[in-house]
Scaffold this motif. Structure first.
Motif, PDB file in Angstrom:
ATOM      1  N   PRO A  51       0.800  -1.226   0.000  1.00  0.00           N
ATOM      2  CA  PRO A  51       0.000   0.000   0.000  1.00  0.00           C
ATOM      3  C   PRO A  51       0.835   1.279   0.000  1.00  0.00           C
ATOM      4  O   PRO A  51       0.310   2.342  -0.332  1.00  0.00           O
ATOM      5  CB  PRO A  51      -0.844  -0.097   1.266  1.00  0.00           C
ATOM      6  CG  PRO A  51      -0.483  -1.346   1.940  1.00  0.00           C
ATOM      7  CD  PRO A  51       0.500  -2.104   1.121  1.00  0.00           C
ATOM      8  N   ALA A  52       2.118   1.197   0.343  1.00  0.00           N
ATOM      9  CA  ALA A  52       2.910   2.420   0.342  1.00  0.00           C
ATOM     10  C   ALA A  52       3.433   2.722  -1.062  1.00  0.00           C
ATOM     11  O   ALA A  52       3.355   3.846  -1.538  1.00  0.00           O
ATOM     12  CB  ALA A  52       4.069   2.296   1.324  1.00  0.00           C
ATOM     13  N   GLU A  88       0.745 -11.534   3.526  1.00  0.00           N
ATOM     14  CA  GLU A  88      -0.412 -10.639   3.341  1.00  0.00           C
ATOM     15  C   GLU A  88      -1.180 -10.952   2.062  1.00  0.00           C
ATOM     16  O   GLU A  88      -2.292 -10.498   1.882  1.00  0.00           O
ATOM     17  CB  GLU A  88       0.047  -9.179   3.259  1.00  0.00           C
ATOM     18  CG  GLU A  88       0.162  -8.490   4.590  1.00  0.00           C
ATOM     19  CD  GLU A  88       1.427  -8.891   5.295  1.00  0.00           C
ATOM     20  OE1 GLU A  88       2.486  -8.824   4.667  1.00  0.00           O
ATOM     21  OE2 GLU A  88       1.351  -9.298   6.461  1.00  0.00           O
ATOM     22  N   LEU A 120       6.872  -7.618  11.428  1.00  0.00           N
ATOM     23  CA  LEU A 120       5.590  -7.544  12.097  1.00  0.00           C
ATOM     24  C   LEU A 120       5.451  -8.790  12.967  1.00  0.00           C
ATOM     25  O   LEU A 120       6.277  -9.699  12.878  1.00  0.00           O
ATOM     26  CB  LEU A 120       4.476  -7.466  11.059  1.00  0.00           C
ATOM     27  CG  LEU A 120       4.559  -8.459   9.902  1.00  0.00           C
ATOM     28  CD1 LEU A 120       4.010  -9.806  10.267  1.00  0.00           C
ATOM     29  CD2 LEU A 120       3.870  -7.898   8.675  1.00  0.00           C
ATOM     30  N   ILE A 121       4.425  -8.830  13.804  1.00  0.00           N
ATOM     31  CA  ILE A 121       4.258  -9.981  14.684  1.00  0.00           C
ATOM     32  C   ILE A 121       3.215 -10.928  14.102  1.00  0.00           C
ATOM     33  O   ILE A 121       2.069 -10.546  13.901  1.00  0.00           O
ATOM     34  CB  ILE A 121       3.806  -9.544  16.096  1.00  0.00           C
ATOM     35  CG1 ILE A 121       4.670  -8.390  16.610  1.00  0.00           C
ATOM     36  CG2 ILE A 121       3.867 -10.723  17.052  1.00  0.00           C
ATOM     37  CD1 ILE A 121       4.233  -7.875  17.967  1.00  0.00           C
ATOM     38  N   ASP A 122       3.618 -12.128  13.782  1.00  0.00           N
ATOM     39  CA  ASP A 122       2.664 -13.169  13.401  1.00  0.00           C
ATOM     40  C   ASP A 122       3.309 -14.517  13.725  1.00  0.00           C
ATOM     41  O   ASP A 122       4.447 -14.559  14.218  1.00  0.00           O
ATOM     42  CB  ASP A 122       2.235 -13.031  11.936  1.00  0.00           C
ATOM     43  CG  ASP A 122       3.326 -13.406  10.936  1.00  0.00           C
ATOM     44  OD1 ASP A 122       4.416 -13.822  11.365  1.00  0.00           O
ATOM     45  OD2 ASP A 122       3.073 -13.285   9.725  1.00  0.00           O
ATOM     46  N   ARG A 130       7.252 -15.066  14.933  1.00  0.00           N
ATOM     47  CA  ARG A 130       7.499 -15.544  16.299  1.00  0.00           C
ATOM     48  C   ARG A 130       8.345 -16.817  16.289  1.00  0.00           C
ATOM     49  O   ARG A 130       9.291 -16.952  17.064  1.00  0.00           O
ATOM     50  CB  ARG A 130       6.164 -15.820  17.003  1.00  0.00           C
ATOM     51  CG  ARG A 130       5.518 -14.585  17.599  1.00  0.00           C
ATOM     52  CD  ARG A 130       4.418 -14.979  18.574  1.00  0.00           C
ATOM     53  NE  ARG A 130       3.296 -15.603  17.891  1.00  0.00           N
ATOM     54  CZ  ARG A 130       2.176 -14.945  17.561  1.00  0.00           C
ATOM     55  NH1 ARG A 130       2.038 -13.681  17.849  1.00  0.00           N
ATOM     56  NH2 ARG A 130       1.205 -15.576  16.951  1.00  0.00           N
ATOM     57  N   GLY A 158       6.940  -3.355  12.630  1.00  0.00           N
ATOM     58  CA  GLY A 158       5.532  -3.257  12.223  1.00  0.00           C
ATOM     59  C   GLY A 158       5.236  -3.724  10.807  1.00  0.00           C
ATOM     60  O   GLY A 158       4.085  -3.935  10.447  1.00  0.00           O
ATOM     61  N   PHE A 159       6.258  -3.858   9.969  1.00  0.00           N
ATOM     62  CA  PHE A 159       6.031  -4.401   8.617  1.00  0.00           C
ATOM     63  C   PHE A 159       7.322  -5.053   8.150  1.00  0.00           C
ATOM     64  O   PHE A 159       8.323  -5.037   8.851  1.00  0.00           O
ATOM     65  CB  PHE A 159       5.577  -3.294   7.652  1.00  0.00           C
ATOM     66  CG  PHE A 159       4.935  -3.823   6.391  1.00  0.00           C
ATOM     67  CD1 PHE A 159       3.766  -4.552   6.446  1.00  0.00           C
ATOM     68  CD2 PHE A 159       5.511  -3.608   5.146  1.00  0.00           C
ATOM     69  CE1 PHE A 159       3.175  -5.052   5.294  1.00  0.00           C
ATOM     70  CE2 PHE A 159       4.924  -4.102   3.985  1.00  0.00           C
ATOM     71  CZ  PHE A 159       3.756  -4.822   4.062  1.00  0.00           C
ATOM     72  N   VAL A 175       5.046   5.198   8.805  1.00  0.00           N
ATOM     73  CA  VAL A 175       4.102   4.146   9.178  1.00  0.00           C
ATOM     74  C   VAL A 175       4.771   3.153  10.131  1.00  0.00           C
ATOM     75  O   VAL A 175       4.301   2.920  11.240  1.00  0.00           O
ATOM     76  CB  VAL A 175       3.568   3.420   7.933  1.00  0.00           C
ATOM     77  CG1 VAL A 175       2.677   2.260   8.321  1.00  0.00           C
ATOM     78  CG2 VAL A 175       2.807   4.402   7.049  1.00  0.00           C
ATOM     79  N   GLN A 179       2.537 -19.530  19.379  1.00  0.00           N
ATOM     80  CA  GLN A 179       1.638 -18.515  19.943  1.00  0.00           C
ATOM     81  C   GLN A 179       2.348 -17.322  20.576  1.00  0.00           C
ATOM     82  O   GLN A 179       1.817 -16.229  20.618  1.00  0.00           O
ATOM     83  CB  GLN A 179       0.757 -19.154  21.030  1.00  0.00           C
ATOM     84  CG  GLN A 179      -0.136 -20.255  20.532  1.00  0.00           C
ATOM     85  CD  GLN A 179      -1.262 -19.706  19.679  1.00  0.00           C
ATOM     86  OE1 GLN A 179      -1.877 -18.709  20.032  1.00  0.00           O
ATOM     87  NE2 GLN A 179      -1.493 -20.317  18.528  1.00  0.00           N
ATOM     88  N   ALA A 233       2.755 -10.658  21.344  1.00  0.00           N
ATOM     89  CA  ALA A 233       1.596 -10.259  20.549  1.00  0.00           C
ATOM     90  C   ALA A 233       1.239  -8.913  21.130  1.00  0.00           C
ATOM     91  O   ALA A 233       1.652  -8.591  22.239  1.00  0.00           O
ATOM     92  CB  ALA A 233       0.464 -11.243  20.737  1.00  0.00           C
ATOM     93  N   PRO A 234       0.527  -8.129  20.386  1.00  0.00           N
ATOM     94  CA  PRO A 234       0.277  -6.767  20.854  1.00  0.00           C
ATOM     95  C   PRO A 234      -0.554  -6.732  22.134  1.00  0.00           C
ATOM     96  O   PRO A 234      -1.343  -7.608  22.351  1.00  0.00           O
ATOM     97  CB  PRO A 234      -0.475  -6.139  19.699  1.00  0.00           C
ATOM     98  CG  PRO A 234      -1.015  -7.273  18.922  1.00  0.00           C
ATOM     99  CD  PRO A 234      -0.080  -8.413  19.103  1.00  0.00           C
TER     100      PRO A 234
END
Lengths: 340, 413
Positions: free
Chosen positions: B93-94, B122, B189-191, B195, B228-229, B236, B401, B412-413
């Motif tokens: 998107p950027a 994504e 990013l966190i997923d 992890r 974050g990405f 961002v 997890q 995780a957030p």
């Protein structure tokens, strides 16, 4: 008779000169990359019309673009430069997400209606803040708008990473997708949701009528020409300004809502995708004349969609569409400034 | 009157800046990249030619994740006669605000692609949507798991490499080298994927810290900061350059990268040139050490070529079946370009003595005598990840997890 013809010729020459200048500049940029400008123009100008899929993508971009441009033509008529349109679109998108996330089980039709209302309200509120800043803090609406744009993107980022994050993950790519039955229905295999262009055209018709055929429109234009004089004639100048801002914000908010329910099906940080600012270019080029909004919005949307093919077929960057769009507006402004 | 001209000035300046930002964010187009495809409806060239396309989330020359995919595709072109490769990169998107992954896929199919590779987690939903709309085209969604979860149409396959091993080796190299006992991980990013890769790095580091350095795990600091990405998006994400410098200022002397790009090694190199001693372990791309030879301990990398070659041949022969694949290294030679999906290139900054220990560690992983996913392993909040005496199975690892106890950073957030 003769002078009329001369006048007409003069009126036509300036836009034509602007057009030629814009294409000359873009051609120079293309030549510097070493590709055939003709081939590039073929893709940029007509690429969007080559397949049904591209055509539908173009319409889905033109719809929010037209909404923003229509909204901006109201604020232009009122003499305001609403550079906050991008932020109003984001605020609308965030507001539209609220009912969708709160009550996903409600009937879709009701939810879309709620999302539309909520999006419009969110955008309008965001725009009114600009009006308030101008009135009570004496901040120019241009700078207030730009500031509010940053604030709105910050809010979108916060929602994506914070309260509306995906389960067990934190990614800036966006929230979870909406349930499939909340996506605005599309035609068969295309990504075309017919409701989007219908809403945009409806907005165009209503605003056209309101600006040219009603007393309200007359007062708005009077305020735009000279607020002080209009005020002396008994027009509530500030009130009209606030109304134009709110109307523009509401339309931008609906554009944001469409981005959520019809395009991305989620809230993403860049939900407005620069469409608001592109709408500003459209409105500038159209001189806020409603008759020109639709063709210019369609042209700009097709440049953007057509240029997606550039890197694939010619190996050049698709940013050339932005150069063409920007050059068109710049030269049109210059040509107009000379008329003064 | 004056007010009016000021307004025009502001407006024109804004326009100019808009135009400039539209062109400014893009790196120069790669001359080698232009796959001069015939844009018109030229009937799909010579009879046997097979076109495959790729949608990449970042630029093909990022020195990391995307470059590794791009080189994998080039490997196919070199080793399979009669194939043509086309791609669209920077689909995010950027960089391309009005392009969705489905749209990019349509463009590739429009150019004749019969097989599409998408390379970001994504892209899962967009890949599935496009695959459902084009049942006659084959799709590989790299790093995804929608085939495993049963949400993908039958023409989709998933492919991922067991980078867990690469990351264990990376963690070991870092633990062997660190003087401060402080390792920093530049996280995307966190997923679940990110992890499990952080956890693998930590497990490798902890093992080598205890085994070869003879120090207790409590003396090893291991911190992760997520930007974050997958790469820097100004305004961002957190800025990875700044995060790397924060690590250095806090005294971390090895920066392990988990992001697509090379800020970690670049900043470590700068700091070292300025008189500090900071090492780096980049990620993804075999050639990543080139960004800072002097500080590079080595790089765990993906070698997509052989698997992409196999799948292109499968698609061409019409023997396609849905599958979720998680390919490991070829343990007899993890750096074999024709057989090993996961490899580790040792960097010039790794001492000979430590290189020997690292080889010993790799040999233990290879013969199976060491499995670092053996219990007891605990998550950050104290819950059990792998119970005592058990070994985690693939699904448990894939869907990790939380971060493990001992790691500092958000799970995780």
């Amino acid at each position: 008779m003769r002078t009329d013809r001369l006048k007409l010729a003069a009126n036509l020459t300036r836009p034509l000169l602007a057009l030629v200048a814009a294409f000359a500049l873009t051609t120079l940029a293309l030549l510097s990359t070493g590709v055939s400008p003709l081939e590039a123009y073929r893709l940029v100008l007509f690429g969007a019309f080559s397949t049904p899929v591209r055509l539908s993508d173009m319409i889905m971009l033109a719809a929010p673009l037209l909404l923003c441009a229509v909204g901006l033509s109201i604020t232009f008529a009122g003499g305001l430069y609403n550079l906050g349109v991008e932020g109003q679109m984001i605020a609308g998108a965030i507001a539209a997400m609220v009912p969708l996330r709160l009550w996903p089980d409600w009937p879709p039709l009701l939810l879309w209606l709620l999302a539309g209302l909520s999006g419009a309200a969110g955008g309008a509120l965001w725009a009114l803040l600009i009006g308030a800043l101008r009135r009570y803090a004496n901040v120019s609406e241009i700078f207030a708008g730009l500031g509010m744009n940053f604030l709105a993107s910050g809010l979108a980022l916060y929602m994506v990473l914070g309260p509306w994050r995906r389960q067990t993950s934190a990614s800036l790519s966006g929230t979870d997708l909406l349930p499939r039955d909340l996506w605005l229905p599309t035609i068969d295999r295309l990504r075309l949701a017919p409701a989007a262009p219908v809403i945009a055209l409806l907005a165009l018709a209503i605003v056209w009528w309101a600006l040219t055929k009603t007393r309200w429109g007359l007062e708005v234009r009077a305020v735009g020409l000279n607020p002080a004089a209009a005020g002396r004639l008994g027009v509530a100048a500030f009130r009209r300004m606030a109304e134009t801002l709110a109307a523009c914000g509401a339309l931008a908010g609906i554009a944001g809502m469409l981005q959520v329910v019809a395009v991305h099906h989620a809230l993403i940080p860049n939900i407005s995708s620069g469409i608001g600012l592109l709408g500003l270019l459209v409105a500038l080029l159209a001189r806020a004349d409603p008759r020109w909004l639709l063709p210019i919005a369609v042209a700009f949307a097709s440049f953007t969609v057509g240029s997606i093919q550039l890197p694939l077929t010619l190996g050049i960057d698709s940013a050339i569409a932005g150069v063409l769009q920007g050059a068109l507006v710049l030269f049109a402004l210059v040509a107009r400034a000379r008329v003064r | 009157m004056r007010n009016r001209s000021v307004r025009w000035l502001v407006l024109v300046l804004t326009l100019i800046s808009l135009i400039l930002t539209a062109c400014g964010t893009q790196p120069a187009a790669q001359p080698t990249a232009a796959p001069a495809a015939e844009p018109t409806t030229a009937p799909a060239a010579p009879a046997e030619e097979f076109t495959f396309g790729m949608v990449l989330v970042g630029p093909i020359n990022d020195g990391g994740w995307n470059q590794a995919h791009y080189e994998g595709a080039q490997y196919v072109v070199e080793h399979v006669p009669g194939v043509k490769f086309i791609y669209i990169d920077k689909v995010n998107p950027a960089d391309r605000p009005n392009v969705k992954v489905e749209q990019a896929i349509e463009e590739l199919i429009g150019q004749g692609a019969k097989l599409i590779i998408t390379n970001s987690a994504e892209f899962a939903d967009g890949t599935n949507i496009a695959a459902a709309a084009h049942p006659d085209v084959f799709f590989i969604h790299a790093s995804g798991d929608k085939v495993l979860t049963g949400e993908a149409p039958p023409n989709v396959r998933n492919l991922m490499g067991r980078m867990e091993y690469g990351k264990m080796i990376a963690g070991c190299a870092a633990a062997l080298t660190t003087e401060a006992g402080k390792l920093a991980y530049l996280g995307p990013l966190i997923d679940p994927e990110t992890r499990r890769l952080v956890n693998s790095t930590y497990l490798g580091a902890r093992y080598c810290w205890e085994t070869y350095r003879g120090r207790p795990a409590s003396e090893l600091a291991f911190k992760v900061t997520w930007i974050g990405f997958w790469f820097n998006i100004p305004g961002v994400t957190l800025d990875p350059t700044k995060v790397a410098n924060d690590f250095i200022n806090e005294g971390y002397d090895v920066i392990l990268s988990g992001i697509d790009t090379t800020e970690g090694i670049v900043e470590a190199n700068k700091a070292t040139q300025a008189g500090k001693r900071v090492f780096a372990v980049p990620y993804d791309f075999a050639g990543a050490c080139a960004q800072g030879e002097a500080v590079c301990l080595g790089v765990p990398y993906f070698n997509w070529g052989p698997d992409y070659k196999r799948l292109v041949e499968l698609a061409r022969a019409g023997k396609w079946e849905p599958a979720w694949e998680w390919t490991g290294p070829n343990w007899s030679n993890i750096n074999d370009p024709d057989t090993s999906m996961i490899g580790f290139v040792k960097g010039p900054a790794l001492s000979a003595e430590n290189a020997a220990k690292l080889d010993e560690f790799i040999a233990k992983l290879a013969d199976g005598s060491l499995n670092l996913f053996t219990g007891p392993l605990f998550y950050q909040d104290g819950t059990v990840f792998v119970p005592e005496g058990q070994v985690a199975d693939d699904k448990t690892i894939w869907y990790t997890q939380q971060l493990l106890a001992g790691i500092e950073g958000q799970s995780a957030p």
